[in-house]
Each structure stands twice: as structure tokens, then as C-alpha cells.
Design an enzyme around this catalytic site. Structure first.
Site, PDB file in Angstrom:
ATOM      1  N   LYS A   1       0.853  -1.215   0.000  1.00  0.00           N
ATOM      2  CA  LYS A   1       0.000   0.000   0.000  1.00  0.00           C
ATOM      3  C   LYS A   1       0.879   1.252   0.000  1.00  0.00           C
ATOM      4  CE  LYS A   1       0.881   1.351   4.436  1.00  0.00           C
ATOM      5  NZ  LYS A   1       1.692   2.543   4.749  1.00  0.00           N
TER       6      LYS A   1
ATOM      7  N   PRO B   1      10.370  -4.950  -1.624  1.00  0.00           N
ATOM      8  CA  PRO B   1      11.504  -4.570  -0.792  1.00  0.00           C
ATOM      9  C   PRO B   1      11.073  -4.629   0.670  1.00  0.00           C
ATOM     10  CG  PRO B   1      10.507  -2.677  -1.883  1.00  0.00           C
ATOM     11  CD  PRO B   1       9.846  -3.868  -2.436  1.00  0.00           C
TER      12      PRO B   1
ATOM     13  N   LEU C   1       5.510   0.811   3.008  1.00  0.00           N
ATOM     14  CA  LEU C   1       4.662   0.109   2.037  1.00  0.00           C
ATOM     15  C   LEU C   1       3.785  -0.962   2.686  1.00  0.00           C
ATOM     16  CD1 LEU C   1       7.274  -0.326  -0.851  1.00  0.00           C
ATOM     17  CD2 LEU C   1       5.490   1.412  -0.663  1.00  0.00           C
TER      18      LEU C   1
ATOM     19  N   SER D   1       2.768  -6.147   7.141  1.00  0.00           N
ATOM     20  CA  SER D   1       1.336  -6.170   7.486  1.00  0.00           C
ATOM     21  C   SER D   1       0.550  -6.895   6.400  1.00  0.00           C
ATOM     22  CB  SER D   1       0.808  -4.738   7.627  1.00  0.00           C
ATOM     23  OG  SER D   1       1.548  -4.036   8.594  1.00  0.00           O
TER      24      SER D   1
ATOM     25  N   ASP E   1      -1.598  -1.167  10.654  1.00  0.00           N
ATOM     26  CA  ASP E   1      -1.548  -1.178   9.185  1.00  0.00           C
ATOM     27  C   ASP E   1      -2.113  -2.446   8.560  1.00  0.00           C
ATOM     28  OD1 ASP E   1      -0.497   1.213   8.533  1.00  0.00           O
ATOM     29  OD2 ASP E   1       1.471   0.471   7.906  1.00  0.00           O
TER      30      ASP E   1
HETATM   31  O1  C5P Z   1       0.381  -0.546  15.246  1.00  0.00           O
HETATM   32  P1  C5P Z   1       1.820  -0.690  14.875  1.00  0.00           P
HETATM   33  O2  C5P Z   1       2.461  -1.905  15.492  1.00  0.00           O
HETATM   34  O3  C5P Z   1       2.059  -0.585  13.413  1.00  0.00           O
HETATM   35  O4  C5P Z   1       2.552   0.573  15.500  1.00  0.00           O
HETATM   36  C1  C5P Z   1       3.955   0.650  15.651  1.00  0.00           C
HETATM   37  C2  C5P Z   1       4.295   1.823  16.552  1.00  0.00           C
HETATM   38  O5  C5P Z   1       4.017   3.056  15.868  1.00  0.00           O
HETATM   39  C3  C5P Z   1       3.477   1.892  17.836  1.00  0.00           C
HETATM   40  O6  C5P Z   1       4.073   1.171  18.872  1.00  0.00           O
HETATM   41  C4  C5P Z   1       3.466   3.385  18.136  1.00  0.00           C
HETATM   42  O7  C5P Z   1       4.671   3.756  18.754  1.00  0.00           O
HETATM   43  C5  C5P Z   1       3.467   4.014  16.759  1.00  0.00           C
HETATM   44  N1  C5P Z   1       2.112   4.371  16.307  1.00  0.00           N
HETATM   45  C6  C5P Z   1       1.487   5.510  16.833  1.00  0.00           C
HETATM   46  N2  C5P Z   1       0.251   5.863  16.387  1.00  0.00           N
HETATM   47  C7  C5P Z   1      -0.372   5.134  15.425  1.00  0.00           C
HETATM   48  C8  C5P Z   1       0.226   3.989  14.875  1.00  0.00           C
HETATM   49  C9  C5P Z   1       1.481   3.649  15.331  1.00  0.00           C
HETATM   50  O8  C5P Z   1       2.049   6.202  17.677  1.00  0.00           O
HETATM   51  N3  C5P Z   1      -1.581   5.532  15.011  1.00  0.00           N
END
Ligand code: C5P
Length: 326
Positions: free
Chosen positions: A9, A93, A98, A102, A135
Site C-alpha cells: 500500500k 523490498p 509500504l 502487514s 496497518d
Molecule cells: O500498530 P503498529 O504496530 O504498526 O505501531 C507501531 C508503533 O508506531 C506503535 O508502537 C506506536 O509507537 C506508533 N504508532 C502511533 N500511532 C499510530 C500507529 C502507530 O504512535 N496511530
């Protein structure tokens, strides 16, 4: 042995709001699936245990892999056990921005259901995906998708026609949690210094993004009813609402080469160019495949890896997802 494509994405704009008590940030984004993909094969046999195989050494094969987390949850939810093998053929990659990991996890969920000949209700799939990462849920919808809350609450948007697209893959890695932390710092600084923000941490930005998107949606539904055949591309209309990726404001100052790459994409005639997610991948959308190929050649001339692909609509996403089920 179900084999499925795991599409990547890009983000068509991403507005970051205030940090929340749970450590995440409120955000608004429009996700768009693209043609670059990995291939995922899942087998399920009698027994128990989850095995991940990949020829790419950068893919974790232990319980930290998002595919592993999804399978654990799905088996629990289906009240079944199996010995599951996940084969990840990396073509994408291993690059931030991207959603590759996820997408792999969601493709694994879809292939697992097929391997077990069992299905979870869509609501349960969305719950599992959201639990594993912000994601993931977009890949249960595909096409053009609105992401709200922390990005994991997804709503299908009217599909934008498929467009040629160049993905630039700079050789730097950007940490997403750090980019969010840098954003908080930037917002605090602005609050204290310029006093530009009228609320705590930028909730006005996500509100503005919502208004722009809502106006765009009203426009395209109205336009299709009133003046079908208007030559306007709905994607151009969306871009003209001024949606931006807020991460550019913290990532570009730290990696100026990324701003330069965006400049190359734009000068090569991109209708819209942007950082995707927190990067480091960037993309440009082009009117024709030839223009996209020209832009990719320009980037390669500057020593930047680039791939030409196109955006993938929801119908294309689900049609092309299945490779085989034998
Ligand atoms: O949800 P995901 O594991 O992709 O998020 C990775 C990190 O990115 C989270 O631990 C957080 O620190 C940050 N994050 C955030 N706000 C979001 C999505 C992610 O602060 N909406």
C-alpha cells in the site's frame, strides 16, 4: 496449498493528531493498494506449531513475525489446532512505508482460512488484524481505503481508477515510533514558540483532513450524478484538496535526500508525489505508464532504486489475490 499475492500500500495523505494515553496517535489517512506484491503459501497439517520459511534473511521466522501472530489468533478464534507452515516469497523490498509485513500477515490469514477450509466472520478478521498492527486491516479491504483512529479502523472509499505509479526505495530506514515521537516534539515546539496551534497537539489537522475528504466524497458522488463524463480524474480532485503526509515534516529534515527524491518525482511530471507512511519509500502517480517509466529512469540515474507499478482497485485486489488453491 493455497498461494496468495500480498499487495503493498501507499498513503495518499496522512494527518497525525495528538498522542493518546495508550501511546498511539490519532490519525487520518487514505490508503491505496498497489501492484507490488510478495507471494505467501500456507499449508496446514495435523498437529501443532507454526513454521515460517523465507529465503530472505531479513524476514524474522520467530513469534515476532506478524504472520505468526495472526495465525496464533486465528487458530484460537477458529477453536482449532494445526501444524501451519508459512512460506514467504519476498519480492517487495523489505522497506518501511509500504506495509509489506502487514500485508504478508493478512495474506497469511486469507490463505490459512483456505488451507483449513474454514472462514472467520469479516468482523473477527478485522479484530485480529487490528490487534496485531495498525496497518493490517486495510489489506482486508483493498483498493482505496479510509483509515481512522490509529489507522486500524478502515472504511472502503470509492475506488480511484488504476494509475501508473513509481515507487522509490531509498537506502535508508526510518523508525515509525521515532517519527511519531519527533512529530510530538515538533508540535510541542510550535505550541510553545510560534503559538500556531490552537489546540493540544494538532487535532485541528485531523479535523481538516476529515473536512477535505468529506468535501471530496460529496464532490465525486455529486459529479457522477450531475455531469458524468466530466474529464476530471477523482484522484486529481483528491490531491487538490491539499492532503499531505505529515510525516514529511519530521522525516525530510532528517533525511534531506528523501525531499530531493520527491522533487525528482515531481519534476518528472508526477500528478502527486509523497512519502508513504513514515517512509522511507516515496511514490509518484503518473498519467501514463511511459511517464512513470521515464521518472523511474531519472531516479535510477541518481542512483535511487525505483520500481514502476500501478495502483490496484478493490476489484483488482481481490481478483488478483488468488494465485492457486491446489
Ligand atoms: O500498530 P503498529 O504496530 O504498526 O505501531 C507501531 C508503533 O508506531 C506503535 O508502537 C506506536 O509507537 C506508533 N504508532 C502511533 N500511532 C499510530 C500507529 C502507530 O504512535 N496511530
Amino acid at each position: 496449498m493455497p498461494t496468495v499475492r500480498s499487495f503493498a500500500k501507499i498513503n495518499l495523505g496522512l494527518a497525525i493528531g495528538p498522542a493518546r494515553p495508550d501511546g498511539f496517535h490519532a490519525l487520518r489517512t487514505v490508503y491505496q493498494t498497489i501492484g507490488l506484491n510478495d507471494i505467501i503459501t500456507v499449508t496446514a497439517r495435523k498437529g501443532s506449531g507454526i513454521e515460517i520459511r523465507s529465503a530472505d534473511a531479513r524476514v524474522p521466522t520467530d513469534a515476532t513475525n506478524t504472520c505468526h501472530k495472526v495465525v496464533e489468533r486465528a487458530l484460537h478464534s477458529l477453536r482449532t489446532s494445526a501444524r501451519v507452515t508459512i512460506e514467504i516469497e519476498k519480492r517487495l523490498p523489505v522497506q518501511g512505508g509500504l506495509g509489506g509485513a502487514s500485508a504478508n500477515a493478512v495474506a497469511t490469514l486469507i490463505a490459512l482460512e483456505r488451507a483449513l477450509k474454514k472462514t472467520l466472520p469479516q468482523e473477527e478478521r478485522l479484530r485480529i488484524a487490528a490487534e496485531v498492527g495498525s496497518d493490517l486491516p486495510v489489506f482486508l479491504v483493498g483498493g482505496t481505503v479510509l483509515g481512522i483512529d490509529r489507522g486500524q479502523v478502515v472504511y472502503p472509499l470509492p475506488d480511484l481508477p488504476s494509475m501508473p505509479c513509481v515507487i522509490a526505495l531509498p537506502a535508508v530506514g526510518v523508525s515509525t515510533p521515532k517519527a511519531f515521537a519527533d512529530w510530538d516534539e515538533l508540535m510541542t515546539g510550535q505550541d510553545a514558540g510560534g503559538g500556531k496551534l490552537t489546540d493540544s497537539g494538532g487535532s485541528d489537522r485531523i479535523e481538516r483532513f476529515g473536512h477535505a475528504l468529506s468535501a471530496w466524497l460529496s464532490g465525486i458522488s455529486g459529479a457522477s450524478a450531475r455531469s458524468r463524463g466530466r474529464a476530471e480524474n477523482p484522484l486529481l480532485d483528491l490531491v487538490r484538496t491539499g492532503i499531505e503526509n505529515d510525516f514529511e515534516r519530521v522525516v525530510f529534515p532528517q533525511y534531506p535526500e528523501l525531499r530531493d527524491i520527491k522533487g525528482v518525482l515531481e519534476r518528472a511530471g508526477a500528478l502527486y508525489a509523497s512519502l508513504s507512511g513514515s517512509g522511507s519509500a516515496l511514490y509518484g502517480l503518473y498519467r501514463t505508464r511511459m511517464a512513470a517509466e521515464r521518472a523511474a529512469r531519472k531516479l535510477k540515474g541518481f542512483g535511487v532504486t525505483a520500481q514502476v507499478t500501478s495502483t490496484v482497485t478493490r476489484a483488482q485486489y481481490w481478483k488478483r489475490l488468488q494465485v492457486s488453491s491446489s
